[in-house]
Each structure stands twice: as C-alpha cells, then as structure tokens.
Design an enzyme around this catalytic site. Sequence first.
Site: not given
Length: 326
Positions: A65, A164
């Site tokens: 992340h 995503p």
Amino acid sequence: MEAPRFLLVSSLSFALLLSVVSAQLSTGFYQNTCPNVESLVRSAVTKKFQQTFVTAPATLRLYFHDCFVRGCDASVLIASPTNTAEKDHPDDLSLAGDGFDTVIKAKAAVDSVPQCKNKVSCADILALATRDIVSLAGGPFYSVELGRRDGRISTEASVQRKLPQPGFNLDQLNTMFASNGLSQTDMIALSGAHTIGFSHCGKFSKRIYSFSPTSRIDPTLNFSYALQLRQMCPINVDPRIAINMDPTTPQTFDNAYFKNLQQGKGLFVSDQALFSDPRSRATVNLFASNNAAFQQAFITAITKMGRVGVKTGNQGEIRIDCTRPN
C-alpha cells in the site's frame, strides 16, 4: 504514426528512470553508517512475528500500500491529527495495526544503537521488515536494495484510484501494475502474497450472496467453498471478522494460493480472474506446479516494486519518528 512513437519514448523514459533509481539504491547502502541494520531489524521483526502471525500479512500489505500510492517512502505510516492522511482513506482503514507496530519496533531497535540513530529511513526499515516476515513465514530470503528517503507528505486524497480493488478484472489489474512499471507476471507473483493474507467479509460478500440477478453465488467460485464462506460470513456479520485468503495453508508463504485458484477458491474476483482469464492462466498453472518458480518471480517482482517512486539523495528525509514528518 505519432502515437506508437510516443508510447515507445514513454516506455524508454520509464525504463531509464527505473535504472537510475536502482543505481541509487544498493544492498550495502548502510555499510558505513549502520552496518548491523539488517540484523537489528530482523531481530525486532522476529520477536514481533513470534508474538502474532498477523505480523506477516499486515507488514507485507503495508509495504504494498505504501509503494503504490506515493512510491516507497513510508508515507503510509504518517498519522494525521485531523484523520486526513493516507492511512485514513477507506482503502487503508483495514491495514492491521500489527504492520505499523512492526516498523515502529524495528525503528526503535535500529535507533537504540548510537551509530545508527536517525541514520536509517522508515521506508528502508519497512522494506527490510517485509523481506524478513516473508522469510519467517516460509517464503524466500532475498537481498533488499536500500537508500530510500522518507516522504514528508501523506494525504487521504492521494490514495484515490491507486490501489487494486477486490472486483478488478485482469485488464484493470494489468493497467494499475503497469503504471508502476510492473508486468503481468510481476502482478501475478505479488498476488501470491495472498497465500498469507486475510480479508474482512464485506470485501467479498457479494460473491456469495448477491453476485448477479441470475446467480446469487459467483459461478467462478467453487460452490462448496462458497457455502463454507457463508458459514464464516453470515449476513450482518461482525465487520471485524477476518477470513484467511488461503484456506489450505494460511500461515505458510507457499504456492497454495495458485493451487486454490485452479480449484475456484480465489477469495476475491481479482484473485480468481488470474485463472479464469486465459491470458494469465498459464502463469498461475506454472506457479501452482513449481513453488521455486513462484518464489523467484516474487523476488523479482517485490524488488521492482521496491523501486517505485523512491526518494533518494537530497529528496525526502530520514524521519526521527516514523509517524510524523520532522
């Protein structure tokens, strides 16, 4: 004829940028300033891992992340008094606290050595900690390029459309990963990290209760597995309940994730798409049959990911406190 030439130039420019970045990063970056940095981080991470296995998936996901939003600059670690930092975005709210705690503890261990105090970036500590938890969980041990600087900026808005989503198809996954210099094979290898991952029920509940007007259960999902998921995730379940993404060996970093995809046991649409789509199925089959091939591809992919958007030299800073800019 102009469009293809532009794309070629763009690709070459990106490749050149990556080569420059990788030249600035090096495995021996701290050999003179903090020669024991790797053992210091590994010791702290091992202690944390022994306290709770969640350390492994939490740290690995934190690294992913971080790199995909503003580059690998530890901006995801910054806390905001007004709750407007990266970590406050809905896509980051599910990041487990054990990942953050792992970096904080490793930073404290490094800074406890006078020679190393405030010499090692939080971004590099996160990269090292990620390698160590992968290894501790049974995955490969690999060399980590170092020399990243920490970013000073962390905004909730910067997360938008950078990570995503569970419902992505192959084209959407490839587009997002390609924007970070990663190939389809890299994307599939990194998806294999879900072998030690976990998810909250709300991220996949539509697949088992209301997939479409004609099918309540996603037809690409193994039916018996779907029924098991319903037992673990009843309607109106406690949102804190977490489900292992690998139902077979959830605490081992192995290639079981890919074997599960072959059986229709990918938890997210984005997982199962890797096998459902014929363009990526051959790679899934390779990794399912050859754990060594998966692990080598994972090393290649996570090394490339570790170069995304890094700050080096005079860019950024070395944070004294990983949770706030200096």
